[in-house]
Structures are given as structure tokens and as C-alpha cells.
Design a protein around this motif. Structure first.
Motif, PDB file in Angstrom:
ATOM      1  N   ARG A 132      28.921  82.680  -6.101  1.00  0.00           N
ATOM      2  CA  ARG A 132      30.169  82.731  -5.150  1.00  0.00           C
ATOM      3  C   ARG A 132      31.394  81.797  -5.575  1.00  0.00           C
ATOM      4  N   VAL A 133      32.630  82.498  -4.888  1.00  0.00           N
ATOM      5  CA  VAL A 133      33.858  81.746  -5.235  1.00  0.00           C
ATOM      6  C   VAL A 133      34.361  81.618  -3.804  1.00  0.00           C
ATOM      7  N   LEU A 134      35.188  80.506  -3.596  1.00  0.00           N
ATOM      8  CA  LEU A 134      35.938  80.315  -2.373  1.00  0.00           C
ATOM      9  C   LEU A 134      37.063  79.901  -2.837  1.00  0.00           C
ATOM     10  N   VAL A 135      37.911  80.947  -2.329  1.00  0.00           N
ATOM     11  CA  VAL A 135      39.501  80.735  -2.547  1.00  0.00           C
ATOM     12  C   VAL A 135      40.298  80.318  -1.394  1.00  0.00           C
ATOM     13  N   PHE A 136      40.764  79.336  -1.213  1.00  0.00           N
ATOM     14  CA  PHE A 136      41.555  78.628  -0.108  1.00  0.00           C
ATOM     15  C   PHE A 136      42.954  78.865  -0.188  1.00  0.00           C
ATOM     16  N   VAL A 137      43.611  79.376   0.895  1.00  0.00           N
ATOM     17  CA  VAL A 137      45.199  79.247   1.054  1.00  0.00           C
ATOM     18  C   VAL A 137      45.759  78.271   2.148  1.00  0.00           C
ATOM     19  N   HIS A 138      46.359  77.409   1.688  1.00  0.00           N
ATOM     20  CA  HIS A 138      46.901  76.503   2.709  1.00  0.00           C
ATOM     21  C   HIS A 138      47.890  76.987   3.801  1.00  0.00           C
ATOM     22  N   GLY A 139      48.261  76.022   4.528  1.00  0.00           N
ATOM     23  CA  GLY A 139      49.122  76.543   6.009  1.00  0.00           C
ATOM     24  C   GLY A 139      50.455  75.800   5.658  1.00  0.00           C
ATOM     25  N   PHE A 140      51.216  76.031   6.721  1.00  0.00           N
ATOM     26  CA  PHE A 140      52.581  75.477   6.914  1.00  0.00           C
ATOM     27  C   PHE A 140      52.697  74.056   6.642  1.00  0.00           C
ATOM     28  N   ASN A 141      53.900  73.480   6.194  1.00  0.00           N
ATOM     29  CA  ASN A 141      54.296  72.107   6.173  1.00  0.00           C
ATOM     30  C   ASN A 141      53.141  71.522   5.556  1.00  0.00           C
ATOM     31  N   ASN A 142      52.994  71.821   4.040  1.00  0.00           N
ATOM     32  CA  ASN A 142      51.982  71.060   3.283  1.00  0.00           C
ATOM     33  C   ASN A 142      52.484  70.751   1.909  1.00  0.00           C
ATOM     34  N   ARG A 143      52.579  69.417   1.208  1.00  0.00           N
ATOM     35  CA  ARG A 143      52.955  69.085  -0.088  1.00  0.00           C
ATOM     36  C   ARG A 143      51.738  69.748  -0.799  1.00  0.00           C
ATOM     37  N   TYR A 144      52.081  69.606  -2.269  1.00  0.00           N
ATOM     38  CA  TYR A 144      50.936  70.089  -2.969  1.00  0.00           C
ATOM     39  C   TYR A 144      49.807  69.165  -3.021  1.00  0.00           C
ATOM     40  N   GLU A 145      49.912  67.856  -2.880  1.00  0.00           N
ATOM     41  CA  GLU A 145      48.889  66.886  -2.844  1.00  0.00           C
ATOM     42  C   GLU A 145      48.343  66.791  -1.552  1.00  0.00           C
ATOM     43  N   ASP A 146      48.965  67.449  -0.326  1.00  0.00           N
ATOM     44  CA  ASP A 146      48.385  67.551   0.984  1.00  0.00           C
ATOM     45  C   ASP A 146      47.289  68.603   0.938  1.00  0.00           C
ATOM     46  N   ALA A 147      47.552  69.536   0.059  1.00  0.00           N
ATOM     47  CA  ALA A 147      46.638  70.974  -0.047  1.00  0.00           C
ATOM     48  C   ALA A 147      45.537  70.543  -0.726  1.00  0.00           C
ATOM     49  N   VAL A 148      45.588  69.640  -1.921  1.00  0.00           N
ATOM     50  CA  VAL A 148      44.705  69.297  -2.919  1.00  0.00           C
ATOM     51  C   VAL A 148      43.635  68.815  -2.332  1.00  0.00           C
ATOM     52  N   TYR A 149      43.918  67.538  -1.590  1.00  0.00           N
ATOM     53  CA  TYR A 149      43.121  66.615  -1.055  1.00  0.00           C
ATOM     54  C   TYR A 149      42.427  67.072   0.132  1.00  0.00           C
TER      55      TYR A 149
END
Length: 415
Positions: A132-149
Motif C-alpha cells: 500500500r501507498v498513502l499519498v497525502f495532500v496538505h491544506g491551506f496556510n501551510n509552509r513546506y516544513e509544516d506539511a512535512v512534520y
């Protein structure tokens, strides 16, 4: 518009957003500078990170909120503090650099990947036996590091048995750049499609789950719609779509589902009627209901969800530390474990998995609105589940028994 003329609810939401941003102001810049080592006792999460952001010249920031010309890939390993040093659902940001891996999330390594080889090389090393693979797409008001962490936290806390891939699009990380962020999701549709096609094309991959949050749900669903129009259907390997706090116009979502057609992946929604970020979105989007704020037990949504076979987890009664009530899906220990144990695995979500108890199934599925005093049970439960498949099973049982919904529900609650 002056402050006096601004609607009160809008002022409150903007103020709450500013408070949330203020909470981020003390973070040091450059948390993605790699340490190159793994501290004893910590856990690590190995992520494949794809982005349409423009590179940053600031060390440890990597990518800015502006739009890049090409899709860029990185392999990023994040370390998580040992058990007992943090609460499930929390991202523990360092207060200074270098981060203390005993207490903070820390970056172990960052490796650029060639787009042509990334899927093959990274997946060869990280695809689990479940395939299985999980692909996540972050939301509004996110920096790159916000999304990664944040995604590293979700992967770790959910204990998901899937290779974790994150797609991060250009967000300026400001509540005043809503329109820019929305256009950035449109800008990124082709790149997300390219990533998804690369994943499903690998023979070793068996199933793909797409999980998106907030404005990222628009990007995810639009990309699936685009793929379905191009090919006649969404690729078979994409079997689950999880939309958390979806910042989607409900009318537009209905049109997207029609365009995606059948057969399609199974959709699961996380909604919360006290989501203050979606209140703001609704105000600036013509006062049309946002999908993430609907009451799944009320019409016209109840019939639409049943017809489309969509499962909804209503988190309204769930408390979180998020001032905007917009990130409950990631901050609640029960919910993140449910994501890893049930949803990504493709299993049906029923009340027994979220602690409501088998005998309250009919109430959790929304029928309490028709049975008088039993309605209070829905309010008191942390998570209410609207699952059309489970609901149909209950309805079939009631019809066979020849009892009314009211009598059966009262009996079940009283046992």
C-alpha cells in the motif's frame, strides 16, 4: 472594510487565525537542516516529498510559498521523540536549533531525488508487504516544513502500513492569501496527477490511498476528476480517498463526483460543524455550505451520502487543542489510529471501531434524530459515524423483524 463594518463572526475567525499563527511565530527558521544522525531511542519516518513550490535560498527551509516551474522530489527522514515524551497527535516543534531529538521533531536527512527514478528507487526501499501507498495532500496556510512534520506525525501515530508520500503545493502560509493558495491548488493539478500515475504504474504497488486536508481536498478531488475524464475512470489501484475538513463547495463536490463516475474509490469524510476555518471559507465563498461542516444525518446530505456510498465521521463533539477546530483528524489519538488501523486498510468503519459500542450503532448512524430523547446520545459521543453500508444492514434487519425504527432503537439503547 472597516473593523466596525466587518461581520462579527468573520472578525472572530480572523482573530483566531491570527492567534494560531502567533503560536507559530516562536519557531526557529530552518528546521529542515539535517543532523545526519539518529539519536538513540527515537523513531524515524522516511517520507517521499513531492512539491510544486519554488526552491528557497534559506538553509533548512528548502522551498518557499511561491510557485515553481517543475515538480521537485526529496526524501526526508524525520525523527520522532521517544514514547512518553510527547502526546499522540502532537507535533513538537523545536524552540531552538539544533533540535533536541529527545524532546523535539528533528530532521535526520534530506536527499534530492531525480524525478525519473524517484518512484522506482524510493518505493523499492519503502514499499511494505501490504503493497500500500498513502499519498497525502496538505491544506491551506501551510509552509513546506509544516506539511512535512505534520505528515510525519500522522504516519507515526497512525502506525499505517503504507509507504508515505506527501504532495505539497505552493501556500504562502497566510490567512490573507486564501485566493493565492486556492489558485496554487489549480496550478498543481497536473503535477499531482503525474505523481499518482507514477505510483500506480509501478507493478509492485497494490493499493493507493489518497488523503487530503482542507483546501488540499479541492486539489485531490479535482485531480481525480481530471484523471477520470482523461481515462474514463480513476485508476483501479486508487481505492480509498479520505477527505479531512474538506474545504469544498457542496454543490461543486456533487458535480465532481458525477464527473468521476463509476466505479470510483471509496470516499470517507471527516467533518466538524464547529470548524471555524471553514466558517471563514464559507463567508468568502458566497455562503454556500462547505463539505467539511455538513450534518450528515440531515437532509439533503443524508440522502446524497447514502446514494453515493460515502462514509462520514462527524467529529463535532470531539475536543482538540486546535483553536480553529480544523485539524481534529490529525490531533485526536482515536482518529489517527482509526486512519491507520481501518481506513487505509480499506475496511468498513463502524461504531465499534471508534468506541461508541455496538448497541448504539443505529444512533451513531444518525437515526436518533427521529427517536426523541435518544438524540442526546449523538451529542455526547466523541465521534458519530454515518456509514451507508452499515446503515443498510441495520435497516434490513429492522425490516425483517417487522419493528419500527423507534422501537428497535429504544430497545438497543436500553439493553
Amino acid at each position: 472594510m472597516t473593523n466596525r463594518r466587518m461581520p462579527r463572526v468573520l472578525r472572530r475567525v480572523i482573530f483566531a487565525g491570527l492567534l494560531a499563527l502567533a503560536g507559530c511565530a516562536g519557531r526557529p527558521e530552518g528546521v529542515l537542516v539535517p543532523s545526519g544522525k539518529v539519536a538513540p531511542g527515537v523513531s524515524t519516518v522516511d517520507l517521499l516529498v513531492a512539491t510544486t513550490r519554488a526552491p528557497s535560498r534559506v538553509p533548512g527551509v528548502l522551498f518557499s510559498g511561491e510557485r515553481g516551474s517543475d515538480i521537485e522530489l526529496r526524501e526526508i527522514v524525520v525523527s520522532i521523540p521517544p514514547g512518553g515524551k510527547r502526546k499522540v497527535g502532537q507535533v513538537q516543534w523545536p524552540t531552538k536549533l539544533p533540535a533536541d531529538p529527545e524532546k523535539d521533531f528533528a530532521t535526520v536527512s534530506v536527499e534530492p531525488l531525480d524525478a525519473a527514478r524517484a518512484g522506482r528507487v524510493w518505493l523499492d526501499r519503502n514499499l511494505p508487504k501490504s503493497r500500500r501507498v498513502l499519498v497525502f495532500v496538505h491544506g491551506f496556510n501551510n509552509r513546506y516544513e509544516d506539511a512535512v512534520y505534520r505528515f510525519a506525525q500522522i504516519v507515526h501515530d497512525s502506525k499505517t502500513d503504507a509507504a508515505p508520500v506527501i504532495f505539497t503545493w505552493p501556500s504562502r502560509a497566510s490567512i490573507f492569501d486564501y485566493s493565492y493558495d486556492k489558485e496554487s491548488t489549480n496550478y498543481s493539478r497536473d503535477a499531482l496527477e503525474e505523481l499518482l500515475r507514477a505510483v500506480v504504474a509501478k507493478p509492485e504497488v497494490g493499493e493507493v490511498t489518497v488523503m487530503a486536508h482542507s483546501m488540499g481536498t479541492w486539489l485531490a478531488v479535482e485531480t481525480l476528476r481530471q484523471m477520470a475524464i482523461r481515462d474514463g475512470r480513476v485508476p483501479k489501484k486508487i481505492q480509498q480517498v479520505i477527505l479531512a475538513s474538506p474545504d469544498l463547495d457542496v454543490d461543486v463536490f456533487g458535480q465532481q463526483l458525477r464527473a468521476i463516475g463509476e466505479p470510483r474509490p471509496h470516499f470517507t469524510l471527516f467533518v466538524s460543524r464547529d470548524d471555524r476555518a471553514l466558517t471563514l471559507s464559507r463567508r468568502i465563498s458566497g455562503n454556500v455550505d462547505r463539505l467539511g461542516q455538513i450534518n450528515p444525518a440531515e437532509e439533503p446530505y443524508r440522502s446524497m451520502l447514502e446514494k453515493q456510498g460515502i462514509t462520514v465521521l462527524d467529529l463535532t463533539a470531539l475536543k482538540s487543542g486546535d483553536r480553529l477546530n480544523h485539524g481534529k483528524f490529525a490531533e485526536s489519538p482515536e482518529v489517527v489510529r482509526l486512519i491507520g488501523n481501518r481506513l487505509i486498510d480499506g475496511q468498513t468503519v463502524t461504531d465499534s471501531e471508534v468506541g461508541l459500542g455496538e448497541r448504539l450503532g443505529a444512533v451513531a448512524l444518525g437515526t436518533a434524530q427521529t427517536v426523541g430523547s435518544a438524540a442526546s446520545i449523538v451529542v455526547s459521543t466523541p465521534i458519530a459515524v454515518f456509514d451507508p453500508v452499515t446503515r443498510k444492514n441495520y435497516d434490513d434487519q429492522w425490516r425483517r423483524l417487522g419493528n419500527s425504527v423507534e422501537d428497535t432503537t429504544v430497545t438497543a439503547v436500553g439493553q
